[in-house]
Design a protein around this motif. Structure first.
Motif, PDB file in Angstrom:
ATOM      1  N   VAL A   1      50.349  28.020  36.977  1.00 55.59           N
ATOM      2  CA  VAL A   1      49.619  26.984  36.221  1.00 55.59           C
ATOM      3  C   VAL A   1      48.349  26.611  36.981  1.00 55.59           C
ATOM      4  N   SER A   2      48.488  26.384  38.304  1.00 56.68           N
ATOM      5  CA  SER A   2      47.305  26.033  39.110  1.00 56.68           C
ATOM      6  C   SER A   2      46.264  27.147  39.034  1.00 56.68           C
ATOM      7  N   MET A   3      46.728  28.393  39.148  1.00 58.32           N
ATOM      8  CA  MET A   3      45.799  29.525  39.132  1.00 58.32           C
ATOM      9  C   MET A   3      45.074  29.617  37.791  1.00 58.32           C
ATOM     10  N   PHE A   4      45.832  29.521  36.689  1.00 58.81           N
ATOM     11  CA  PHE A   4      45.241  29.659  35.359  1.00 58.81           C
ATOM     12  C   PHE A   4      44.344  28.456  35.029  1.00 58.81           C
ATOM     13  N   ASP A   5      44.659  27.292  35.620  1.00 54.67           N
ATOM     14  CA  ASP A   5      43.829  26.104  35.375  1.00 54.67           C
ATOM     15  C   ASP A   5      42.477  26.205  36.087  1.00 54.67           C
ATOM     16  N   ASP A   6      42.436  27.021  37.132  1.00 56.76           N
ATOM     17  CA  ASP A   6      41.203  27.152  37.917  1.00 56.76           C
ATOM     18  C   ASP A   6      40.231  28.071  37.176  1.00 56.76           C
ATOM     19  N   LYS A   7      39.366  27.424  36.391  1.00 59.46           N
ATOM     20  CA  LYS A   7      38.521  28.206  35.477  1.00 59.46           C
ATOM     21  C   LYS A   7      37.577  29.147  36.215  1.00 59.46           C
ATOM     22  N   VAL A   8      37.072  28.681  37.371  1.00 56.70           N
ATOM     23  CA  VAL A   8      36.129  29.523  38.127  1.00 56.70           C
ATOM     24  C   VAL A   8      36.830  30.795  38.596  1.00 56.70           C
ATOM     25  N   PHE A   9      38.012  30.611  39.176  1.00 56.74           N
ATOM     26  CA  PHE A   9      38.778  31.756  39.678  1.00 56.74           C
ATOM     27  C   PHE A   9      39.095  32.747  38.547  1.00 56.74           C
ATOM     28  N   MET A  10      39.562  32.194  37.417  1.00 59.12           N
ATOM     29  CA  MET A  10      39.946  33.070  36.303  1.00 59.12           C
ATOM     30  C   MET A  10      38.722  33.770  35.714  1.00 59.12           C
ATOM     31  N   LYS A  11      37.588  33.024  35.666  1.00 60.36           N
ATOM     32  CA  LYS A  11      36.356  33.625  35.140  1.00 60.36           C
ATOM     33  C   LYS A  11      35.942  34.791  36.041  1.00 60.36           C
ATOM     34  N   ASN A  12      36.055  34.573  37.349  1.00 52.97           N
ATOM     35  CA  ASN A  12      35.679  35.636  38.272  1.00 52.97           C
ATOM     36  C   ASN A  12      36.591  36.858  38.116  1.00 52.97           C
ATOM     37  N   LEU A  13      37.878  36.583  37.944  1.00 56.07           N
ATOM     38  CA  LEU A  13      38.820  37.702  37.736  1.00 56.07           C
ATOM     39  C   LEU A  13      38.436  38.472  36.467  1.00 56.07           C
ATOM     40  N   GLN A  14      38.097  37.685  35.423  1.00 56.62           N
ATOM     41  CA  GLN A  14      37.745  38.316  34.159  1.00 56.62           C
ATOM     42  C   GLN A  14      36.462  39.147  34.309  1.00 56.62           C
ATOM     43  N   ASP A  15      35.477  38.543  34.991  1.00 60.02           N
ATOM     44  CA  ASP A  15      34.183  39.215  35.141  1.00 60.02           C
ATOM     45  C   ASP A  15      34.274  40.445  36.040  1.00 60.02           C
ATOM     46  N   ALA A  16      35.319  40.485  36.876  1.00 53.54           N
ATOM     47  CA  ALA A  16      35.450  41.646  37.778  1.00 53.54           C
ATOM     48  C   ALA A  16      35.739  42.925  36.990  1.00 53.54           C
ATOM     49  N   LYS A  17      36.119  42.742  35.729  1.00 56.59           N
ATOM     50  CA  LYS A  17      36.372  43.873  34.813  1.00 56.59           C
ATOM     51  C   LYS A  17      37.231  44.966  35.453  1.00 56.59           C
ATOM     52  N   PHE A  18      38.427  44.556  35.808  1.00 58.62           N
ATOM     53  CA  PHE A  18      39.377  45.540  36.333  1.00 58.62           C
ATOM     54  C   PHE A  18      39.751  46.520  35.225  1.00 58.62           C
ATOM     55  N   ASP A  19      40.079  47.742  35.647  1.00 54.55           N
ATOM     56  CA  ASP A  19      40.490  48.761  34.671  1.00 54.55           C
ATOM     57  C   ASP A  19      41.992  48.756  34.458  1.00 54.55           C
ATOM     58  N   LEU A  20      42.710  48.128  35.403  1.00 54.80           N
ATOM     59  CA  LEU A  20      44.170  48.225  35.334  1.00 54.80           C
ATOM     60  C   LEU A  20      44.814  47.106  36.120  1.00 54.80           C
ATOM     61  N   MET A  21      45.962  46.617  35.595  1.00 49.33           N
ATOM     62  CA  MET A  21      46.853  45.765  36.381  1.00 49.33           C
ATOM     63  C   MET A  21      48.045  46.629  36.793  1.00 49.33           C
ATOM     64  N   LEU A  22      48.247  46.750  38.100  1.00 50.50           N
ATOM     65  CA  LEU A  22      49.425  47.464  38.606  1.00 50.50           C
ATOM     66  C   LEU A  22      50.286  46.439  39.306  1.00 50.50           C
ATOM     67  N   THR A  23      51.502  46.240  38.812  1.00 52.34           N
ATOM     68  CA  THR A  23      52.307  45.155  39.383  1.00 52.34           C
ATOM     69  C   THR A  23      53.797  45.493  39.397  1.00 52.34           C
TER      70      THR A  23
END
Lengths: 528, 528
Positions: free
Chosen positions: A131-153
């Motif tokens: 919840v804290s991570m998803f609430d952090d708009k700057v962090f999430m925006k940066n993750l989104q803008d990083a345009k990853f090709d894949l989530m490996l988890t």
């Protein structure tokens, strides 16, 4: 927020966003699970790095195994799980052993419940962190803008699946366990008449009572999923996902499941087109041992060596068990290498070498090795199969009893329960495994089958990861069944409709017959 | 008996028995299905022969396609199916077209029933031939003494499965169809909520009515299996197999199913560990065309060429359909190559070349080819996918409607029903497929996915055939579920037990409450 996501994390993310051309390969976001699972992720990351991919790993700041600095990946510190004290797993072991007070039939249910309950605390922390991570708009925006090709988890940790779903990334799961048990139960039809539920300690050949037990285990898993595992995430789903999303639906959205399983070991069961089997992918031919260990191995002569290791999470078995094991080892003609942390047992023999760490794969692949005493972790079991070394198992918790049971029914292992271990029964099991040829023959037969593959499990894993990157997912391999509500999935609505139509038809027929009969009898009466 | 098994067959068998050392590789007994299925078997046999295996093929003396003499196998003549006159399939087509008289919802049921009913005659002959074969003790003894290492068969013909089961040979099925439909339905759980039943002409995304239709199709298939397909074999099973054996149990005993399917084409569905997908394994890069055909292709200029072929079994479409097709072709700017047998249509244009045979794969792989007009046979569909050529489909019977429907929902084909084909609607569909880029883009996307494999389908097939030979079967990949009676498989016995126990418990609770309440009210009454 800054306590959770350090400024360094944000700088790393910004760099990733601003310099997409630096990467020669694709951009892969990795959310691994700590502990022995990290071993399974790291070997894949090494291979992906060598193929030019750009890897970013999310890790807890206090991770035990996942280094902050690495030559193969960039790390981002994100608080996901609270640091656990070293006794956490030992307390869990005690609780598991306390299940002995219940009647035999109920013990597996108790053991499973102990594990799930202790995971519950983890899910509370994971959900709050998410919840804290998803609430952090700057962090999430940066993750989104990083345009990853894949989530490996590894879906054993929910963070990766949540993040992959939120970022709408093509997703590959490197999986063995979900919190509800074997990953298969989430993805593939699992008829409980021949598919043993995780933790049930049953095989695929069950009698009536065993099938009853298996169904009850299945019901327990369903109840735990909906009443223990799911609830902590409800705030997150309400706030950041479309209505109807839950953990299971996000798992279903994964493109490929790299399942750390192999049917040489697992019981055959239904599977799905997007499940790829990579069991034993971390195994390699043995490398030469350090000189001192090699000298120790050679000093064992024709009797050979027993290797013992009970994994990374439990630092010490109960004292009386340790003493019994040491005393049994002392009576063997073999030499013994024991990965051991704690106070030296008083009954230790001269033939036994205690070490804090051992090169397990290289020892198992050594020609002098005669048996492997193990707790039954998946990695160790596949290494035993790969090198064809029979096993004496001391299962502690998680999937260890199930794993050892699989080797046992194939005649490749003996199992001694830690809770009832004595010097005598442990020595008898050890001697049996070392001296009776069939254990070695059986595991070497499994080894031959396990190695008889068109492609190595590691190459298979890499192929499918790159496949998902190349094709931006694998939608054509994903089942349409997951989008159906449960009553439609099981066709209960159609069944009700067919029963209603048939019922109405029969009723109408009956009604018409009755009218016709009445008319006829009335005519008869009139005629009379 | 001698009429069925010629003395030559027995000589061949005796030679096989007496000289086992002649073979450099393994001894493989092959029971193929004639017609287009033989194409799928022959390419595998060529590869197996080139790898030094010794192949023996059972064939009907009057086979259309399977040569008696071959450089890659030894043949044994065995009467399996009666020779069918050339009009057999044309009559079947007429019966299929007669289904038009039923309401739309019922037409697929009617078409499926026509096919199954016509197969019934085949099963009568197959079962009688099998009884004669199994009764011939000398022949069976020779087969047994030949000590084959493997039975490789297409289960579309039951003889191979029967023989493999009787001889207890490791068995590999080269399969697409069983007589009950798609082979998957015999081997893997098939939830009818998202797995369309063969012949239903449905996709994996079904609304309520479509799911109802699918379930009814499933029930039709079950009824046909038990009341039409199984009965002719009862004498054979009684005489030569242990009690409880039937066609389905023998299919379940197969070690590996090489399924001629690929999820680029098939809808994703549950599968099993011993199912290996080899869809499109017969496809190859195009070879250069003969000079006259190449000249014709080049003469088409920028417009390119349309290739038309409606398979090997139906020699001619109804006359009015043929005329409409020829008239539509005549209006195209493209040139047309049409595989055609029969009287030349009066409306034929100058742009259309009629040929009795065409090198289909090489034409589909030619850069001038713009569209493929096909009946929807599996081989042709995979060749269209492999070469990325969009399709205009004229389904006739068998799986052709289902096949074309799969390409249609993926935007790679248009379907024109032969029963309602006019010059106008056929021309409109053709022009649409040729001129609208998305058809070509979609099938080329499928082509890219289809070719993106860790290993070619042919190499995969050969690997698994040799795997079964090397390991004398693949028992560890076979599901234990098949040995359960149906009520245990679906856990109905356990469910009844749990309901009974729970019911008794609730009843006892209710009963005790009642007693307690009665006592209390009696005491109250007394007190008053």
């Amino acid at each position: 927020m800054s306590a959770i996501f350090s400024p360094i994390s944000l700088t790393v993310l910004c760099l990733l966003v601003l310099s997409p051309t630096i990467c020669s390969g694709s951009k892969i976001l990795v959310v691994p699970l700590d502990g022995s699972h990290w071993i399974n992720m790291e070997v894949i990351l090494q291979e992906l790095h060598s193929r030019g991919h750009n890897i970013t790993v999310l890790r807890s700041p206090e991770s035990w195994y996942i280094s902050k600095n690495s030559s193969i990946y960039t790390s981002i510190d994100v608080l996901m799980l609270e640091e656990r004290d070293k006794d956490y797993y030992n307390r869990m072991l005690q609780d598991v052993m306390d299940c002995l007070k219940y009647p035999a039939f109920l013990q597996t249910f108790c053991r499973r419940h102990v594990i799930t309950s202790m995971f519950t605390q983890g899910h509370d922390v994971l959900a709050r962190s998410a919840v804290s991570m998803f609430d952090d708009k700057v962090f999430m925006k940066n993750l989104q803008d990083a345009k990853f090709d894949l989530m490996l988890t590894d879906p054993g940790l929910t963070t990766g699946v949540l993040l992959g779903g939120y970022l709408k990334l093509p997703m590959v799961l490197n999986a063995r366990w979900l919190n509800s048990g074997d990953g298969h139960f989430s993805i593939a039809p699992s008829p409980v008449s021949y598919v043993p539920v995780s933790g049930s300690e049953l095989s695929d050949q069950m009698d009536f009572l065993e099938r009853t037990k298996n169904i009850l285990h299945y019901l327990q898993a369903v109840v735990e999923q909906y009443f223990i595992i799911n609830p902590p995430y409800s705030v997150l789903f309400q706030r950041h996902f479309p209505p109807g999303t839950d953990l299971v639906s996000l798992q279903h959205a994964a493109d490929i499941w790299l399942l750390r399983a192999d049917f040489v070991f697992e019981f055959p069961r239904p599977t799905m087109p997007n499940v790829v089997y990579i069991g034993g992918f971390q195994c390699k031919e043995a490398k030469p041992l350090p000189a001192d260990l090699e000298a120790f191995m050679q000093s064992s002569g024709e009797h050979g060596v027993v290797v013992m290791s009970v994994g990374t999470l439990v630092s010490a078995l109960p004292w009386e068990v340790t003493e019994a094991i040491a005393a049994a080892f002392a009576q063997l003609p073999q030499k013994v290498i024991w990965r051991f942390v704690g106070e030296k047992p008083s009954s230790l023999g001269n033939n036994t070498l205690l070490v804090k760490w051992l090169p397990q794969k290289d020892l198992l692949g050594h020609p002098k090795t005669r048996a492997f005493v193990a707790h039954g972790g998946t990695n160790g079991m596949y290494e035993a199969i790969y090198h064809g070394i029979p096993v004496v198992g001391l299962p502690l918790f998680f999937d260890q009893s199930d794993n050892l049971f699989r080797l046992k029914v194939r005649g490749a292992a003996r199992v001694v329960e830690a809770r009832s271990l004595t010097k005598e029964n442990f020595l008898e099991a050890l001697t049996d495994v070392i001296e009776t040829p069939c254990y070695r023959e059986n595991i070497q037969r499994l080894s031959k089958l396990h190695r008889d593959k068109p492609m190595s499990p590691m190459d298979t894993a890499i192929f499918w990861i790159e496949y998902v990157i190349r094709n931006k997912g694998a939608a054509h391999l994903k089942s349409a069944g997951f989008s159906l509500p449960w009553y439609s999935y099981f066709c209960l609505d159609v069944a009700a409709f067919i029963v209603a139509v048939t019922g109405t038809f029969i009723w109408a027929l009956f009604f018409m017959c009755r009218i016709l009969c009445c008319r006829r009898s009335r005519r008869k009466t009139k005629a009379e």
